[in-house]
Design a protein around this motif. Structure first.
Motif, PDB file in Angstrom:
ATOM      1  N   LYS A   1     -17.078   1.083   6.493  1.00 50.98           N
ATOM      2  CA  LYS A   1     -17.144   0.260   5.706  1.00 50.98           C
ATOM      3  C   LYS A   1     -18.356   0.720   4.820  1.00 50.98           C
ATOM      4  O   LYS A   1     -19.510   1.047   5.416  1.00 50.98           O
ATOM      5  CB  LYS A   1     -17.452  -1.022   6.064  1.00 50.98           C
TER       6      LYS A   1
ATOM      7  N   VAL B   1     -21.775   2.043   6.452  1.00 53.53           N
ATOM      8  CA  VAL B   1     -22.486   1.388   7.465  1.00 53.53           C
ATOM      9  C   VAL B   1     -23.010   2.225   8.587  1.00 53.53           C
ATOM     10  O   VAL B   1     -22.108   2.947   9.287  1.00 53.53           O
ATOM     11  CB  VAL B   1     -21.688   0.176   7.891  1.00 53.53           C
ATOM     12  N   GLY B   2     -24.116   1.989   9.129  1.00 58.14           N
ATOM     13  CA  GLY B   2     -24.691   2.941  10.223  1.00 58.14           C
ATOM     14  C   GLY B   2     -25.482   4.147   9.798  1.00 58.14           C
ATOM     15  O   GLY B   2     -25.734   4.895  10.857  1.00 58.14           O
TER      16      GLY B   2
ATOM     17  N   LYS C   1     -33.446   4.621   8.499  1.00 55.77           N
ATOM     18  CA  LYS C   1     -32.256   4.042   8.962  1.00 55.77           C
ATOM     19  C   LYS C   1     -31.840   2.668   8.352  1.00 55.77           C
ATOM     20  O   LYS C   1     -32.786   1.595   8.091  1.00 55.77           O
ATOM     21  CB  LYS C   1     -32.547   3.627  10.590  1.00 55.77           C
TER      22      LYS C   1
ATOM     23  N   GLN D   1     -21.785   0.022   2.115  1.00 53.57           N
ATOM     24  CA  GLN D   1     -22.406  -0.989   1.637  1.00 53.57           C
ATOM     25  C   GLN D   1     -23.452  -0.342   0.514  1.00 53.57           C
ATOM     26  O   GLN D   1     -23.839   0.634   0.689  1.00 53.57           O
ATOM     27  CB  GLN D   1     -23.342  -1.532   2.803  1.00 53.57           C
TER      28      GLN D   1
ATOM     29  N   GLY E   1     -29.516   0.347   8.754  1.00 48.85           N
ATOM     30  CA  GLY E   1     -29.467  -1.168   9.484  1.00 48.85           C
ATOM     31  C   GLY E   1     -28.690  -2.266   8.544  1.00 48.85           C
ATOM     32  O   GLY E   1     -27.634  -1.854   7.930  1.00 48.85           O
ATOM     33  N   ASN E   2     -29.147  -3.626   8.585  1.00 58.97           N
ATOM     34  CA  ASN E   2     -28.750  -4.470   7.822  1.00 58.97           C
ATOM     35  C   ASN E   2     -29.667  -4.680   6.373  1.00 58.97           C
ATOM     36  O   ASN E   2     -29.001  -5.531   5.550  1.00 58.97           O
ATOM     37  CB  ASN E   2     -28.617  -5.737   8.534  1.00 58.97           C
ATOM     38  N   ASN E   3     -30.155  -3.798   6.243  1.00 57.00           N
ATOM     39  CA  ASN E   3     -31.217  -3.960   4.859  1.00 57.00           C
ATOM     40  C   ASN E   3     -30.167  -3.457   3.713  1.00 57.00           C
ATOM     41  O   ASN E   3     -29.477  -2.566   3.728  1.00 57.00           O
ATOM     42  CB  ASN E   3     -32.243  -3.060   4.895  1.00 57.00           C
ATOM     43  N   LYS E   4     -30.181  -3.955   2.573  1.00 53.06           N
ATOM     44  CA  LYS E   4     -29.500  -3.825   1.458  1.00 53.06           C
ATOM     45  C   LYS E   4     -30.574  -3.446   0.353  1.00 53.06           C
ATOM     46  O   LYS E   4     -30.017  -2.709  -0.665  1.00 53.06           O
ATOM     47  CB  LYS E   4     -28.646  -4.967   0.910  1.00 53.06           C
TER      48      LYS E   4
END
Length: 381
Positions: free
Chosen positions: A71, A115-116, A132, A73, A134-137
């Motif tokens: 996916k 992702v990743g 890295k 992002q 991660g979940n950061n946008k």
């Protein structure tokens, strides 16, 4: 694009992989804005114009192809230096892929990333960084200068200068290079280390001989040599302990004459010695060299009897020919005493009282003084 740069004040920023610089486009325009011209020569491309800078924004790869790895992002952020200033044209790529872009005029970037994955930031003069996701946008990055290449200090003339600002023909080495060599003379340590600096041994390699310095080869019909300064004072480099040298810088081109005048016509050698540093811990350096030497070959010498016979024959030949006859007079008694010693080499037979001077002894022994002075090996340190 080259024609626009040559005939205007605009400069293009782009990645070679994202732009065909060899493609030729012919257009005829007059009194049109730069935006209108760019739309004609770069149809379908994204670009930003600000402060006479044209930044070409590369199109990202087909998202459908990227989605095969997972996916997507969207990651946004700003890239700055240590002072908070925006960096233009920083390469931002997805590590391990060809997906990437460059930062715009404000240091901003926006990139669709699987992702990743991790982002790799690289820029000339700065150390590359890997972040890295991660979940950061939103990822804001501060680039660190590569101090190993930009902050290196070089001695130039009456001061120092960063290597990044250096323009003259200058070569330099530091003490680490000299400390790796066993030296008794600074010239020995500099041989082969600095381009265009020729070191000549004046004694043909004999121990304790001095060295002469030459920059850029032949000087003039009347000779000459470089100006050698030790901590800003003219000095003979052969009188310096190599262990005391912190750095050696050679100024080779005509820019040195702007500082030192005509004396620098044959180059300048700047030697800086080690000094104490403020708030630095105490350091103690110790070096020790030990070797064993021996003569490679010793001559075979005549004994006492052979020497006296040859001396008397030479003296007699000198008297007959009118030449020098020698300052010492050996008698038949000397020969008799020498033969007596060689038959019985005791201490009391090595000398006898001179019949012509009772206060003087005459030597009649057979000592090989070369063998006594050079018995075999000797230590050297």
């Amino acid at each position: 694009m080259k024609t626009i740069e040559q005939k205007s004040e605009y400069t293009f920023f782009y990645k070679d992989a994202d732009c065909d610089v060899n493609k030729k486009i012919s257009i005829n325009v007059e009194n049109e804005s730069i935006s209108a011209i760019l739309k004609k020569i770069l149809p379908g491309s994204k670009w930003v114009v600000e402060n006479k800078k044209i930044i070409l924004m590369p199109a990202q790869e087909n998202k459908q192809k990227v989605q095969e790895n997972g996916k997507l992002q969207t990651i946004k952020g700003t890239i700055t230096d240590n002072n908070g200033e925006a960096l233009i044209g920083v390469n931002v790529t997805v590590q391990g892929t060809t997906i990437g872009m460059i930062s715009d005029i404000d240091g901003n970037f926006s990139l669709d990333v699987p992702v990743g994955k991790s982002l790799l930031f690289s820029y000339v003069g700065y150390m590359p960084q890997t972040v890295k996701i991660g979940n950061n946008k939103i990822i804001n990055v501060t680039m660190q200068e590569d101090s190993k290449t930009l902050e290196e200090i070089v001695i130039v003339g009456y001061g120092t200068q960063k290597k990044v600002n250096l323009t003259g023909a200058i070569s330099s080495i530091d003490s680490k290079v000299l400390e790796s060599r066993p030296l008794t003379n600074l010239g020995q340590g500099l041989q082969g280390l600095i381009p265009n600096l020729q070191i000549t041994n004046n004694g043909g390699g004999r121990p304790g001989s001095t060295s002469s310095y030459n920059v850029r080869g032949y000087t003039s019909l009347s000779g000459g040599g470089p100006l050698v300064l030790v901590d800003g004072v003219q000095m003979d480099p052969n009188q310096i302990n190599p262990s005391d040298v912190e750095s050696v810088t050679v100024l080779k081109d005509a820019s040195s004459a702007a500082i030192y005048g005509g004396r620098a016509a044959y180059g300048v050698v700047l030697i800086t010695t080690k000094k104490g540093k403020k708030n630095a811990p105490m350091r103690f350096n110790y070096s020790y060299d030990y070797s064993i030497t021996r003569p490679t070959r010793l001559p075979d010498l005549v004994n006492s009897l052979q020497f006296v016979d040859m001396y008397r024959a030479a003296a007699e030949s000198g008297r007959l020919s009118g030449g020098p006859a020698g300052s010492e007079t050996y008698t038949d008694l000397d020969i008799e005493k020498i033969k007596n010693y060689m038959a019985n080499p005791t201490l009391e037979n090595a000398v006898y009282v001179d019949p012509n001077n009772p206060n003087q002894y005459r030597y009649c022994g057979n000592t090989n003084w070369t063998k006594e002075m050079y018995p075999g090996t000797a230590p050297q340190q």
